[in-house]
Design an enzyme around this catalytic site. Structure first.
Site, short mmCIF file in Angstrom:
data_model
loop_
_atom_site.label_atom_id
_atom_site.label_comp_id
_atom_site.label_asym_id
_atom_site.label_seq_id
_atom_site.Cartn_x
_atom_site.Cartn_y
_atom_site.Cartn_z
N ARG A 41 -3.04 15.24 -12.08
CA ARG A 41 -1.64 15.31 -11.58
C ARG A 41 -1.13 15.98 -12.83
NH1 ARG A 41 1.91 11.66 -13.31
NH2 ARG A 41 0.64 10.03 -13.28
N TYR B 100 2.71 8.08 -21.77
CA TYR B 100 1.30 7.67 -21.44
C TYR B 100 0.09 8.61 -21.54
CZ TYR B 100 2.47 8.59 -16.74
OH TYR B 100 2.46 9.40 -15.32
N HIS C 194 4.41 11.12 -12.21
CA HIS C 194 4.22 10.39 -10.99
C HIS C 194 5.22 10.74 -9.85
CE1 HIS C 194 2.69 7.47 -8.31
NE2 HIS C 194 3.66 6.79 -8.41
#
Length: 374
Positions: free
Chosen positions: A268, A281, A272
């Site tokens: 990805r 992150y 998100h």
């Protein structure tokens, strides 16, 4: 219903050491003994069609992302980087087969024929589910993590009981494999040999948690083998490998061979959802590493190696992608909000007295406000 337990397969999983692949990063066609037999009909024209599909899916995704930032959509879960995983799997199905997906299966929705106006209404929070599932054989997007796996298995079991040879595919992310729903679905699919395909798009992150945290560093494709379900670990950025794996799984399900689990190893590249900041992150160097594995670029190189006029193919792709983006943007910008009382519609197959009382109370309240404003 009688249950026939299949004999254990000594080779339940394929691709554990290295994900199965037939297109190298530079577009070179590789040979794989398992996948090759299911790609005999894929010539330059068919590969170009898959390329056009992926370009359209990506353009829908980027247009929706922009519309969210511009205030025309409430939310969007991007799929940038996962186009091959969805297009390859979607094209392995027949239209009579069913898809049960998460909130990120935009590629499936597009290729199954979802109406763009209805699709836009979902992400503008103007619709409960959008399209009619029976028109495109795809259930509404599921936001409850992993719940669609149970729905897919249930449909597959019902199809088998009815004597139909329809196949169900349920798609979810790596994070969903830690949910009870997915594991329960694997139990039922194995016990009843349901004609279902579990497509796990391992995009490396369950929101902000890397997959290694929940997998212990082991391939997710190992998990279904504990339930007696054969699995394949596939390069999810290789559209041909995904197409072949999907065909293998469809053939197994339709012929009575039961379920198959496909782990599509992909990435990805975006957040998100549009409310997420992935820079908190993960390292940008990691993202760049996966950009080099871009699924669309890989097919471009493969087509160029075949002598295809890529200028013409890119031009056609742009025309189709621009048309799609224009249609989706118009739908998003001009969508009208539903009447408030529509929230009571389609809650149950038949409305209950309690629901009708709530509707009446709401309408009375709205009428009272109108009366006060006079």
């Amino acid at each position: 219903m009688s249950i026939t337990v299949p004999a254990p397969d000594p080779a339940l999983a394929a691709g554990l050491d290295c994900p199965l692949r037939v297109l190298d990063l530079d577009g070179t066609r590789l040979h794989d003994p398992l996948l090759d037999a299911h790609l005999g009909d894929i010539d330059e024209s068919a590969l170009a069609d898959l390329y056009l599909d992926m370009v359209r899916v990506r353009r829908l995704d980027t247009e929706a992302f922009a519309l969210t930032r511009q205030g025309h959509l409430v939310l969007w879960p991007p799929l940038l980087g996962q186009e091959a995983a969805q297009v390859g799997a979607a094209r392995s199905l027949e239209q009579r087969d069913w898809v049960f997906g998460s909130y990120r299966e935009h590629g499936f929705a597009l290729l199954r024929g979802a109406d763009m106006a209805e699709f836009a209404r979902i992400w503008k929070a103007y619709a409960h589910g959008g399209w009619d599932p029976h028109e495109i054989n795809m259930a509404p997007s599921q936001i409850i993590i992993g719940a669609q796996s149970l729905h897919g298995v249930g449909y597959a079991m019902a199809a088998k009981m009815d004597g139909s040879d329809e196949v169900a595919l349920t798609a979810f992310g790596d994070g969903a494999t830690s949910e009870g729903d997915v594991n329960e679905a694997l139990v039922w699919a194995s016990a009843f040999q349901a004609p279902v395909i579990f497509l796990c798009q391992n995009n490396q992150y369950a929101i902000s948690e890397p997959v290694a945290v929940q997998s212990g560093g082991l391939p997710l494709a190992l998990r279904p083998t504990g339930f007696g379900i054969p699995s394949m670990r596939v390069d999810g950025n290789d559209v041909l490998a995904m197409l072949a794996a999907g065909r293998i799984a469809v053939e197994r399900a339709r012929s009575g061979g039961g379920p198959t689990f496909i782990e599509a190893v992909t990435y990805r590249r975006g957040p998100h959802t549009t409310t997420d900041d992935p820079k908190r992150y993960r390292d940008e160097a990691e993202v760049e590493e996966w950009v080099a594995k871009d699924p669309i670029d890989r097919v471009e190189r493969a087509l160029a190696r075949c002598g295809v006029d890529m200028d013409a193919v890119r031009a056609e792709a742009k025309v189709r992608a621009d048309r799609l983006a224009k249609e989706f943007r118009a739908a998003a910008e001009h969508a009208e909000p539903p009447a408030a009382e529509e929230i009571f519609d389609n809650v149950y197959a038949q409305p209950s007295r309690r629901l009708e009382r709530q509707r009446a109370e709401h309408l009375a309240f709205v009428a009272s406000l109108a009366e006060e404003s006079k």
